[in-house]
Design a protein around this motif. Structure first.
Motif, short mmCIF file in Angstrom:
data_model
loop_
_atom_site.label_atom_id
_atom_site.label_comp_id
_atom_site.label_asym_id
_atom_site.label_seq_id
_atom_site.Cartn_x
_atom_site.Cartn_y
_atom_site.Cartn_z
N ASN A 119 51.49 44.68 83.52
CA ASN A 119 53.12 44.12 82.33
C ASN A 119 54.52 43.39 82.96
O ASN A 119 54.85 42.07 81.84
CB ASN A 119 53.59 44.58 81.27
CG ASN A 119 52.36 45.47 80.16
OD1 ASN A 119 50.86 44.78 80.57
ND2 ASN A 119 51.96 46.32 79.18
N SER B 20 53.84 40.40 84.49
CA SER B 20 53.07 39.61 83.72
C SER B 20 54.14 38.61 83.30
O SER B 20 53.91 37.43 83.13
CB SER B 20 52.23 39.76 83.21
OG SER B 20 51.49 38.67 82.05
N ASP B 21 54.80 39.51 82.12
CA ASP B 21 55.92 38.91 82.00
C ASP B 21 56.99 37.77 82.82
O ASP B 21 57.46 36.69 81.59
CB ASP B 21 56.91 39.67 81.25
CG ASP B 21 55.98 40.72 79.52
OD1 ASP B 21 54.84 39.63 79.53
OD2 ASP B 21 56.66 41.15 79.33
N ASP C 288 59.35 33.40 82.34
CA ASP C 288 60.55 33.37 82.34
C ASP C 288 61.49 32.93 83.49
O ASP C 288 60.75 32.74 84.30
CB ASP C 288 61.01 34.93 82.60
CG ASP C 288 62.68 36.06 82.71
OD1 ASP C 288 63.45 35.01 82.08
OD2 ASP C 288 63.01 36.76 82.77
#
Length: 173
Positions: free
Chosen positions: A116, A119-120, A124
């Protein structure tokens, strides 16, 4: 009932089979690339996953793990990010794609939660390696070190099933 039989060496026959298939595909105009050919054996690499058939007869299963080159590529990206404290969105995208293939091929969708933070990061603008990313990197390194093989049964599992029911009720106060 057959009163006669012939026993063949599987290794010899497999080579003949491979040769025949290669000739057929060559005649059709689509021969296999030399770099993609593999000799017959108990393990092989297909589409980035190595499968091992050594235990098919004795245990009825095939085991899978990702190709070593993918492991090394993933670990190299993680090491560079940790050492430089630099992990931009493009690198995150590449690592996420590689790690997602690695875990999906090996485990289905079970390991995706550990990705996660990676992936984030794809969306960003930050480039630093924060604690959440370090935890994701650690998950990848541990799984890679342990290498828990995915096991796929090729025989019907014989499992006796049962159903239980109760009319008991539990109350909490």
């Amino acid at each position: 009932y057959f009163d006669d039989a012939t026993i063949q060496d599987w290794a010899q026959q497999s080579q003949r089979g491979q040769d025949s298939v290669q000739k057929l595909f060559s005649l059709l105009g689509s021969p296999f690339a030399e770099s993609k050919r593999q000799n017959m054996g108990t393990s092989a690499d297909f589409l980035g996953l190595e499968h091992n058939t050594e235990h098919v007869v004795s245990h009825g299963h095939v085991s899978f793990w990702v190709r070593e080159r993918i492991e090394q590529k993933m670990l190299h990206m993680v090491t560079l990010a940790e050492r430089s404290n630099y992990f931009p969105s493009g690198t995150a995208s590449k690592l996420y794609g590689t790690a997602n293939f690695w875990e999906t091929g090996s485990f289905g969708k079970i390991g995706r939660a550990g990705l996660n933070a990676i992936s984030d990061r794809q969306y960003d603008k930050d480039t630093g390696v924060h604690q959440s990313l370090r935890r994701s990197f650690e998950v990848l390194k541990v799984i890679n070190a342990v290498q828990p093989r995915r096991i796929v049964s090729v025989n019907a599992d014989i499992v006796e099933r049962f159903c239980g029911a109760s009319d008991a009720v539990s109350y909490t106060h």
